[in-house]
Write a protein that holds these residues in place. Structure first.
Motif, mmCIF file in Angstrom:
data_model
loop_
_atom_site.group_PDB
_atom_site.id
_atom_site.type_symbol
_atom_site.label_atom_id
_atom_site.label_comp_id
_atom_site.label_asym_id
_atom_site.label_seq_id
_atom_site.Cartn_x
_atom_site.Cartn_y
_atom_site.Cartn_z
ATOM 1 N N MET A 465 0.830 -1.200 0.000
ATOM 2 C CA MET A 465 0.000 0.000 0.000
ATOM 3 C C MET A 465 0.868 1.255 0.000
ATOM 4 S SD MET A 465 -3.122 1.065 2.548
ATOM 5 C CE MET A 465 -2.155 1.051 4.054
ATOM 6 N N ASN A 466 1.897 1.287 0.833
ATOM 7 C CA ASN A 466 2.728 2.476 0.912
ATOM 8 C C ASN A 466 3.643 2.621 -0.300
ATOM 9 O OD1 ASN A 466 1.480 3.092 3.262
ATOM 10 N ND2 ASN A 466 3.308 3.121 4.504
ATOM 11 N N LEU A 467 4.060 1.498 -0.874
ATOM 12 C CA LEU A 467 4.794 1.573 -2.135
ATOM 13 C C LEU A 467 3.908 2.200 -3.204
ATOM 14 C CD1 LEU A 467 7.179 0.959 -4.002
ATOM 15 C CD2 LEU A 467 6.247 -1.359 -4.291
ATOM 16 N N GLY A 468 2.647 1.803 -3.231
ATOM 17 C CA GLY A 468 1.704 2.397 -4.177
ATOM 18 C C GLY A 468 1.585 3.897 -3.981
ATOM 19 N N SER A 489 -1.396 -1.404 -9.462
ATOM 20 C CA SER A 489 -1.046 -2.809 -9.215
ATOM 21 C C SER A 489 -0.671 -3.039 -7.754
ATOM 22 C CB SER A 489 0.116 -3.210 -10.128
ATOM 23 O OG SER A 489 0.546 -4.518 -9.844
ATOM 24 N N ALA A 490 0.108 -2.111 -7.172
ATOM 25 C CA ALA A 490 0.520 -2.268 -5.765
ATOM 26 C C ALA A 490 -0.688 -2.220 -4.834
ATOM 27 C CB ALA A 490 1.520 -1.174 -5.389
ATOM 28 N N PHE A 491 -1.613 -1.289 -5.085
ATOM 29 C CA PHE A 491 -2.815 -1.217 -4.254
ATOM 30 C C PHE A 491 -3.661 -2.480 -4.417
ATOM 31 C CE2 PHE A 491 -2.229 3.545 -4.651
ATOM 32 C CZ PHE A 491 -1.829 3.709 -3.337
ATOM 33 N N GLY A 492 -3.716 -3.003 -5.643
ATOM 34 C CA GLY A 492 -4.464 -4.243 -5.870
ATOM 35 C C GLY A 492 -3.859 -5.408 -5.111
ATOM 36 N N LEU A 514 -5.990 3.486 -3.888
ATOM 37 C CA LEU A 514 -6.388 3.024 -5.217
ATOM 38 C C LEU A 514 -7.220 4.087 -5.918
ATOM 39 C CD1 LEU A 514 -6.638 0.794 -7.356
ATOM 40 C CD2 LEU A 514 -8.619 -0.077 -6.086
ATOM 41 N N GLY A 515 -8.161 4.682 -5.193
ATOM 42 C CA GLY A 515 -8.990 5.733 -5.786
ATOM 43 C C GLY A 515 -8.154 6.898 -6.276
ATOM 44 N N THR A 516 -7.123 7.262 -5.502
ATOM 45 C CA THR A 516 -6.279 8.383 -5.908
ATOM 46 C C THR A 516 -5.497 8.056 -7.173
ATOM 47 O OG1 THR A 516 -6.084 9.011 -3.585
ATOM 48 C CG2 THR A 516 -4.534 10.007 -5.113
ATOM 49 N N ALA A 517 -4.938 6.849 -7.250
ATOM 50 C CA ALA A 517 -4.203 6.454 -8.460
ATOM 51 C C ALA A 517 -5.124 6.416 -9.671
ATOM 52 C CB ALA A 517 -3.548 5.091 -8.241
#
Length: 715
Positions: A465-468, A489-492, A514-517
Motif C-alpha cells: 500500500m505504501n509503495l503504491g 497494481s501495488a494497491f491491488g 487506489l482511488g487516488t491512483a
C-alpha cells in the motif's frame, strides 16, 4: 489540480518488543526471543529462515514415512545432543504448528512458545498436590504422556479422569472442610488441563478451562480466583491477537475485569497493576480493529492506572514497558484524531521509556522504542508545515537500524526500513526534486525482500500500500502513466490481504490510495471510466473512515472524492458533479482547519478553488470565480514558496487561470496583469520540478495574456 497523494502513515512501524516482565505485551510483531529455553533447540530453530521452518513443519505434517525420515535426519542435525528436549518432542511441536493457521513469519516465535510452555508443563503437573493415591497415579500418567513425543490428548484424558475422581469423592464427603480442599484440588487439575491446551496453542480451550478453575475455587480464595481470571484473559488475548478473533478479545476484557473485582489495588497493588496492563493490551488490540476510539481511550486509562503502582523507582523496566504500551495506544488515538495532542503525549511516553530502555542495557528494546518514536514523529510531521519532525524521524529510524540489522532481525529490519521509507515519502512530497521519493520507493522494495507475502501477509499488504502511495507521488510529477499503473497494481496486491473483514481500516486506506491512483490516471485519459472507479473507491473508503471515528482521514477522503468529482464535472456539460465536489471540499474543511493541519487546509482551499473556478466558467455571473480567487489566496498563506515550492507554484498557476477568466469578462487590464504576475511567479521555479509540457502550457497562457493586455492598451 492539486491532488491528495494518499501519503499513509505506515501502521506496521509500531514495533513493540515483547518482555516477560508483564506477561503479555502489545503487538506480536517481533521475531522470537530465542532465549526462552536454555540448552534447547529454540535458539537454533529461531536462527533458521522462515522458509526453512515452514519446510520442517510441512515434513512433520506429512503422512509419508519417507518425509518423516527426512525430518528426523534434519532435526538430528539441528538439535544439540544434550538438549533438554528430545528430537521426538521437537517433531511433535512442528506438528502442532501445522495444526494452527499461523503466518510463516511467526512460526519460529510460536515454536519457542510451545517449547517454553512444554518445559514448564511437565514439572508443574508432577508438582500437583494429590492426597489420594489414585489421583496421584493419574497425575503421574499425565506427566508421563508428555515425555518423549508428547501426547497431549492422553495427558488431557488422564487429568480429566483425575478431576472426575476428585469430584466424585467430594460428592461423597460429609465434612464441610474437605469439599473445599477437594474443590481446590479439582481446580488445580483443571488448570493443568489448561496448560496442556496452551502448550499446543489451543488458547480458547485453555481460556475456558481457566474460567472453570476460577469458578471452582471457594469464594474466600480471592487471590487464586483472580489469578485464574487473569490467566483466562491472557489466553483469550493470545487467541484474539494470534488468530484475528475479536470475540476472543471481548472475552479477554471481561476476564480481566473479573480478576480486578477479585483482587483490588489495596490488596495486591502490583498484581492489580499487571492486570491493568493486560487489560489495556486487550482493549488496544480490539480498539485497533474498530473504527471508533472508545476501546483505545479505555486502554489509555488502564495503562495510566498501572503506572500509579508500576513506578520508575519501584520497577524501572516494567515502568518503561508500560510507558511504551501507553505510547502505542496514544499513537493509535492520535492517528484517528485531527489534533496533535495525543501524538505529542505518545512521543513523551516513548522518550520516557528510552530513559530506561537504553542501548547499553537492552539494545533491541531500545531500537524498537526508537522505531515507535519515529512512527509518531512521522505522523506529527505529516500534519505540520515544517520538516523538523520528519527529519527527527529519519534520524530515529537510522538509529534503530544500527541494532535491527537485516542479518539479526530480518522482519524487524524490514519494518524499520518501511518506516524510514514513509518519512522519506513525506519529505519528498514537500521538495521540488524526486530524490527522497525515489529513496522511499527503493526502501519499500528492500523491505519487501524480507517482508514477503508468505512470511507476513498483512505487513506485506501494508508495504504494498505504501509503495503504491510513493509511486503515485512520483507519478504526479511525470506525464506518463507507467508509475500510475504500477501504483494501481501495488494497491491491488495490498487488497489481497488487507480485506474489509480482516482489517477494515487498512482496507479503507487501500481503497483511498487506489482511488487516488485511478483519479490521476483518469485525468490523463479521455474517458470517464477511471474517474468513476475512483469515485466508487472513495465512497467505499468512507464506509469505514467515518468522521466520528477518524475525522482527519475522513476529511482527507472527502477531499479526494471532491477531486474526482471535480474532474468528472469538468468533462461534462452539467454542474451536478461540480456542485458535489464543492460540497465534499467544504465538508473536508470542517475538519482540516488552518490551526490543526495548515498544509492540508491549504490543499483543501486549493481544490475548492479549482471546483469553484470550473463552476464559474459555466455561469454568467462572476461570484464563483471571485470565490475561487479567495480560496487560492487563502491557500497561499500556508503553501508558501519556502515550505512547499511545487504546491505554491501550482496554486499560482491556478490563480492565474481564474484571474485571466475574470479578466476576459472585464474591459480593463488589472485582472490580466495579476494573472501574468501569478504565472511569472510560477515559472520562476517549476523548470526542474515539472514536466516540460506543463511548463509550456503556463508559458503559453502567460504570453497570450500579455498579448491581450497590449492589445487593450493600444486601443
Amino acid at each position: 489540480m492539486s491532488l491528495r497523494r494518499a501519503l499513509l502513515v505506515l501502521l506496521i512501524a509500531n514495533v513493540v518488543a515483547a518482555s516477560p516482565a508483564l506477561a503479555q505485551l502489545l503487538g506480536d510483531r517481533v521475531e522470537a526471543n530465542c532465549s526462552f529455553v536454555d540448552n534447547g533447540p529454540v535458539a537454533v530453530l529461531c536462527g533458521l529462515p522462515p522458509e526453512q521452518v515452514a519446510g520442517l513443519v510441512k515434513l512433520a505434517a506429512s503422512p509419508s514415512a519417507g518425509d518423516r525420515a527426512v525430518l528426523f535426519v534434519r532435526l538430528h542435525e539441528i538439535v544439540p545432543r544434550d538438549s533438554r528436549l528430545p528430537v521426538e518432542a521437537v517433531a511433535r511441536f512442528l506438528e502442532i504448528l501445522h495444526e494452527q493457521p499461523i503466518d510463516e513469519a511467526k512460526l519460529a516465535d510460536r515454536f519457542a512458545r510451545i517449547a517454553r510452555e512444554h518445559v514448564r508443563l511437565v514439572p508443574e503437573i508432577r508438582a500437583l498436590p494429590a492426597a489420594d493415591p489414585e489421583v496421584q497415579a493419574l497425575r503421574d500418567a499425565a506427566a508421563a504422556a508428555l515425555q518423549g513425543a508428547p501426547d497431549h490428548d492422553r495427558a488431557r484424558a488422564e487429568l480429566e479422569e483425575a478431576r472426575h475422581l476428585v469430584r466424585a469423592k467430594r460428592a461423597a464427603r460429609i465434612s464441610a472442610s474437605m469439599p473445599a480442599d477437594q474443590a481446590r484440588e479439582e481446580a488445580d487439575l483443571v488448570r493443568a488441563e489448561a496448560r496442556v491446551e496452551t502448550a499446543r496453542l489451543r488458547f480458547a480451550a485453555a481460556a475456558r478451562l481457566h474460567e472453570q478453575a476460577a469458578r471452582l475455587l471457594p469464594a474466600e480464595d480471592r487471590e487464586g480466583r483472580a489469578a485464574d481470571w487473569a490467566s483466562a484473559g491472557l489466553r483469550w488475548t493470545d487467541q484474539g491477537r494470534g488468530f484475528a478473533d475479536n470475540p476472543a478479545l471481548v472475552n479477554a476484557i471481561a476476564a480481566y475485569q473479573a480478576a480486578l473485582e477479585e483482587q483490588t489495588r489495596a490488596q495486591a497493588p502490583l498484581d492489580w497493576a499487571r492486570t491493568q496492563v493486560n487489560l489495556g493490551n486487550a482493549l488496544y488490540a480490539l480498539g485497533e480493529q474498530e473504527s471508533g476510539t472508545d476501546r483505545l481511550e479505555e486502554a489509555v486509562v488502564a495503562y495510566r492506572l498501572a503506572l500509579q503502582e508500576t513506578t520508575r523507582e519501584r520497577m524501572p523496566i516494567d515502568w518503561a514497558v508500560t510507558q511504551t504500551n501507553l505510547g502505542v495506544a496514544l499513537a493509535a488515538l492520535g492517528e484517528r484524531e485531527s489534533g496533535t495532542g495525543r501524538l505529542e503525549e505518545s512521543a513523551v511516553a516513548y522518550r520516557l521509556a528510552l530513559q530506561e530502555r537504553t542501548r547499553e542495557r537492552t539494545p533491541l528494546d531500545w531500537a524498537s522504542t526508537q522505531v515507535n518514536l519515529a512512527s509518531v514523529l512521522v505522523m506529527l510531521g505529516e500534519r505540520e508545515s515544517g520538516t523538523d519532525r520528519l527529519e527527527e524521524a529519519v534520524a530515529a529510524y537510522r538509529l534503530a537500524l544500527q541494532e535491527m540489522t537485516r542479518e539479526r532481525m530480518p522482519l524487524a529490519w524490514a519494518r524499520a526500513r518501511g518506516g524510514l521509507a514513509t518519512a522519506f515519502m513525506l519529505l519528498g512530497a514537500r521538495e521540488a526534486g524526486t530524490a527522497r521519493l525515489e529513496a522511499a520507493g527503493a526502501d519499500y522494495r528492500l523491505a519487501l525482500e524480507e517482508m514477503t507475502h508468505e512470511r507476513a501477509p498483512l505487513d506485506w499488504g501494508q508495504l504494498q500500500m505504501n509503495l503504491g502511495a510513493t509511486l503515485l507521488a512520483l507519478a504526479e510529477r511525470e506525464t506518463g502513466t507507467g508509475r500510475l499503473e504500477e501504483a494501481v497494481s501495488a494497491f491491488g496486491l495490498a487488497q489481497q490481504e488487507l480485506t474489509r473483514e480482516r482489517a477494515p481500516l487498512a482496507w479503507a486506506r487501500t481503497q483511498w490510495g487506489l482511488g487516488t491512483a485511478l483519479m490521476v490516471l483518469g485525468e490523463r485519459e479521455t474517458g470517464p471510466r477511471r474517474l468513476e472507479q475512483a469515485v466508487s473507491a472513495f465512497r467505499l473508503a468512507l464506509q469505514e473512515i467515518t468522521r466520528e471515528g477518524m475525522p482527519l482521514q475522513w476529511a482527507q477522503t472527502q477531499m479526494n472524492l471532491g477531486n474526482a468529482l471535480s474532474t468528472l464535472g469538468a468533462r461534462g456539460t452539467g454542474t451536478a458533479r461540480l456542485e458535489e465536489a464543492v460540497s465534499a471540499f467544504r465538508l473536508a474543511l470542517q475538519e482540516l482547519t488552518r490551526e490543526r493541519v495548515p498544509l492540508q487546509w491549504a490543499e483543501a482551499q486549493m481544490n475548492l478553488g479549482n471546483a469553484l473556478a470550473r463552476l464559474g466558467e459555466r455561469e454568467a455571473a462572476t461570484a464563483r470565480l471571485e470565490e475561487a480567487v479567495s480560496s487560492f489566496r487563502l491557500a497561499l498563506l500556508e503553501w508558501t514558496r519556502e515550505r512547499v515550492p511545487l504546491q505554491w507554484a501550482q496554486t499560482q498557476m491556478s490563480l492565474g487561470v481564474v484571474l485571466a477568466a475574470l479578466g476576459e469578462r472585464e474591459t480593463g487590464t488589472a485582472r490580466l496583469v495579476e494573472a501574468v504576475t501569478a504565472w511569472d511567479l510560477c515559472l520562476a521555479i517549476v523548470h526542474s520540478g515539472w514536466p516540460q509540457e506543463r511548463v509550456y502550457v503556463v508559458r503559453s497562457a502567460r504570453d497570450q495574456a500579455q498579448a491581450e493586455i497590449a492589445r487593450r492598451l493600444s486601443r
